[in-house]
Design a protein around this motif. Sequence first.
Motif, PDB file in Angstrom:
ATOM      1  N   ARG A  46      12.175 -12.926 -13.331  1.00 29.74           N
ATOM      2  CA  ARG A  46      10.599 -13.572 -12.865  1.00 29.74           C
ATOM      3  C   ARG A  46      10.182 -13.557 -12.593  1.00 29.74           C
ATOM      4  O   ARG A  46      10.739 -11.851 -11.934  1.00 29.74           O
ATOM      5  N   PRO A  47       8.715 -13.707 -12.938  1.00 26.22           N
ATOM      6  CA  PRO A  47       7.756 -12.546 -11.913  1.00 26.22           C
ATOM      7  C   PRO A  47       8.073 -13.006 -10.459  1.00 26.22           C
ATOM      8  O   PRO A  47       8.199 -13.748  -9.892  1.00 26.22           O
ATOM      9  N   GLN A  48       7.951 -12.165  -9.824  1.00 22.38           N
ATOM     10  CA  GLN A  48       7.757 -12.122  -8.403  1.00 22.38           C
ATOM     11  C   GLN A  48       6.334 -11.112  -7.585  1.00 22.38           C
ATOM     12  O   GLN A  48       6.160  -9.934  -8.057  1.00 22.38           O
ATOM     13  N   LYS A  49       6.383 -11.461  -6.069  1.00 28.69           N
ATOM     14  CA  LYS A  49       6.218 -10.951  -5.620  1.00 28.69           C
ATOM     15  C   LYS A  49       6.195  -9.576  -4.410  1.00 28.69           C
ATOM     16  O   LYS A  49       7.019 -10.606  -3.409  1.00 28.69           O
ATOM     17  N   TYR A  50       6.514  -8.769  -4.388  1.00 25.43           N
ATOM     18  CA  TYR A  50       7.497  -7.748  -3.146  1.00 25.43           C
ATOM     19  C   TYR A  50       6.004  -7.385  -2.764  1.00 25.43           C
ATOM     20  O   TYR A  50       5.631  -6.095  -2.190  1.00 25.43           O
ATOM     21  N   ALA A  51       7.250  -7.721  -1.125  1.00 24.98           N
ATOM     22  CA  ALA A  51       6.377  -7.132   0.170  1.00 24.98           C
ATOM     23  C   ALA A  51       6.828  -5.900   1.295  1.00 24.98           C
ATOM     24  O   ALA A  51       6.414  -5.545   1.972  1.00 24.98           O
ATOM     25  N   ASP A  52       8.476  -6.060   1.075  1.00 26.48           N
ATOM     26  CA  ASP A  52       9.364  -5.415   2.126  1.00 26.48           C
ATOM     27  C   ASP A  52       9.454  -4.028   0.634  1.00 26.48           C
ATOM     28  O   ASP A  52      10.286  -4.598  -0.372  1.00 26.48           O
ATOM     29  N   PHE A  53       8.983  -2.718   1.357  1.00 28.59           N
ATOM     30  CA  PHE A  53       9.012  -1.601   0.128  1.00 28.59           C
ATOM     31  C   PHE A  53       9.550  -0.385   1.774  1.00 28.59           C
ATOM     32  O   PHE A  53       9.162   0.019   2.062  1.00 28.59           O
ATOM     33  N   ALA A  54      10.553   0.574   0.703  1.00 31.02           N
ATOM     34  CA  ALA A  54      11.121   1.416   0.844  1.00 31.02           C
ATOM     35  C   ALA A  54      10.601   2.946   0.317  1.00 31.02           C
ATOM     36  O   ALA A  54      10.271   3.000  -1.333  1.00 31.02           O
ATOM     37  N   SER A  55      10.842   3.865   0.733  1.00 30.70           N
ATOM     38  CA  SER A  55      10.499   5.435   0.152  1.00 30.70           C
ATOM     39  C   SER A  55      10.813   6.362   1.078  1.00 30.70           C
ATOM     40  O   SER A  55      11.719   6.548   1.924  1.00 30.70           O
ATOM     41  N   THR A  56      10.738   7.368  -0.174  1.00 33.22           N
ATOM     42  CA  THR A  56      11.487   9.210   0.610  1.00 33.22           C
ATOM     43  C   THR A  56      10.250   9.840  -0.657  1.00 33.22           C
ATOM     44  O   THR A  56      10.135   9.206  -1.655  1.00 33.22           O
ATOM     45  N   TYR A  57      10.654  11.197  -0.663  1.00 35.17           N
ATOM     46  CA  TYR A  57      10.260  12.084  -1.011  1.00 35.17           C
ATOM     47  C   TYR A  57      11.643  12.625  -1.211  1.00 35.17           C
ATOM     48  O   TYR A  57      11.996  13.250  -2.151  1.00 35.17           O
ATOM     49  N   ASP A  58      12.537  12.920  -0.407  1.00 37.14           N
ATOM     50  CA  ASP A  58      13.760  14.072  -0.594  1.00 37.14           C
ATOM     51  C   ASP A  58      14.825  13.059  -1.442  1.00 37.14           C
ATOM     52  O   ASP A  58      15.458  11.921  -0.465  1.00 37.14           O
ATOM     53  N   PRO A  59      15.337  13.448  -2.678  1.00 36.78           N
ATOM     54  CA  PRO A  59      16.258  12.730  -3.402  1.00 36.78           C
ATOM     55  C   PRO A  59      17.698  12.687  -3.397  1.00 36.78           C
ATOM     56  O   PRO A  59      18.902  12.245  -3.133  1.00 36.78           O
ATOM     57  N   ARG A  60      17.819  13.830  -1.883  1.00 33.73           N
ATOM     58  CA  ARG A  60      19.068  13.852  -1.951  1.00 33.73           C
ATOM     59  C   ARG A  60      20.405  13.350  -1.285  1.00 33.73           C
ATOM     60  O   ARG A  60      21.362  12.930  -1.906  1.00 33.73           O
ATOM     61  N   MET A  61      19.261  11.908  -0.260  1.00 36.63           N
ATOM     62  CA  MET A  61      20.788  11.214   0.016  1.00 36.63           C
ATOM     63  C   MET A  61      20.184   9.585  -0.212  1.00 36.63           C
ATOM     64  O   MET A  61      21.044   9.122  -0.294  1.00 36.63           O
TER      65      MET A  61
END
Length: 390
Positions: A111-126
Amino acid sequence: MPNWQWAVVSTCDNFASLPFKLPQLSQLVKLTVGISGSLIRLSLTNRYGDHNLVFEQVVVADNPQMSNGQVVTAAQRSAIVVPAGEVLITDPIAFKVTAGQPLYVRMVASRPQKYADFASTYDPRMVNGTYSRMARLLPPLPTGCGARKGWFCLEGVQVFSSDQPLTVNVTGDSLAEMGLVANSLVKQLRAASDRPVVLINTAISGSRLLNDAPDDEPLFATFGQSLLHRLARPRWTAEITVALVGSNDLVLPLWSQAAFLPTVQQLVNGVDRLTKLADQHGSHLLMTTIPPFDLHLPAKQAAVSQHLAEVRFCINQQLVKRPFVVNVEPLVATGGRLTPQADFGDQLHYSPAGANLVATALFHWIDDKMSISHNRGTLKGADNEEGRTL
């Protein structure tokens, strides 16, 4: 006796000012656990959202193809509702994990939803993540360290375990959030220590040591609370706190009218307050000096660049007098600039090779203070492929 412990954390930041509005969602997240056990549960967040989020399916597997995955439930229901403003811990599921093992989590919302909690990384090793706007697709995980990888609402895994890990909180700004320093440090700690190692990454891109995010532009609001405010009421405790912070206190005033350049003494006093906060929570604080940066200002603003360089130099002169501060400039810079090997390409962030040099210096400090190596004088697990010469 076994108990529920955090096995890995990569915090979700507040993007309520710039929410992601998606018609559907299918995301795949990799989280590498630091401890072993046979029961796991997930931490799903909607801390910053203003409406409930519904995920029709959440599945955990030991492979990115999600073959033989196990369905995750909450309140014994496979359709999981994460209430607005809350964090949800899912029901336990029987899933055997070993320290250092990656877990893969797929989350689907139709369903359409709005997401405000966002996580990120650049290094994909772990840690790694990606998402698609189509619920039926299983997006492939990206590779390489050149671009940001992001996902929503999943910030950690708990394991029912009797392990007694070394827990490391890597925090601060984008130098930590990118994961390059954190992952290299944890890799070296795991190779050297008899104890399992759990990584808790609580860094926020754009974050400052002294002041919260300014509110004169929506993007700035995503920079979150100051590190002093975050460590005053930590959501996670750690035996070691590694803080990579200070650059944005100097940089942000050039971009935001609501931000002001601190004095040398104000920033140094903030570092000393940070030390006291870490001590109050039983954590060993470890910091670096503020590395060089170049804002690529036009020539007519050369005096501004020179002033910031002088302020940074004076701050670092005070910081190196603290026994918990590692001077990284000789490792990654020359002539007040990041070296080509250590530069991510923007004269603001570390490359993988530069991050590994910083992580190795941090490792040696930790090993010197805590004597964790199997064989003192021998460094195991160094990332030769990232440019370090033994």
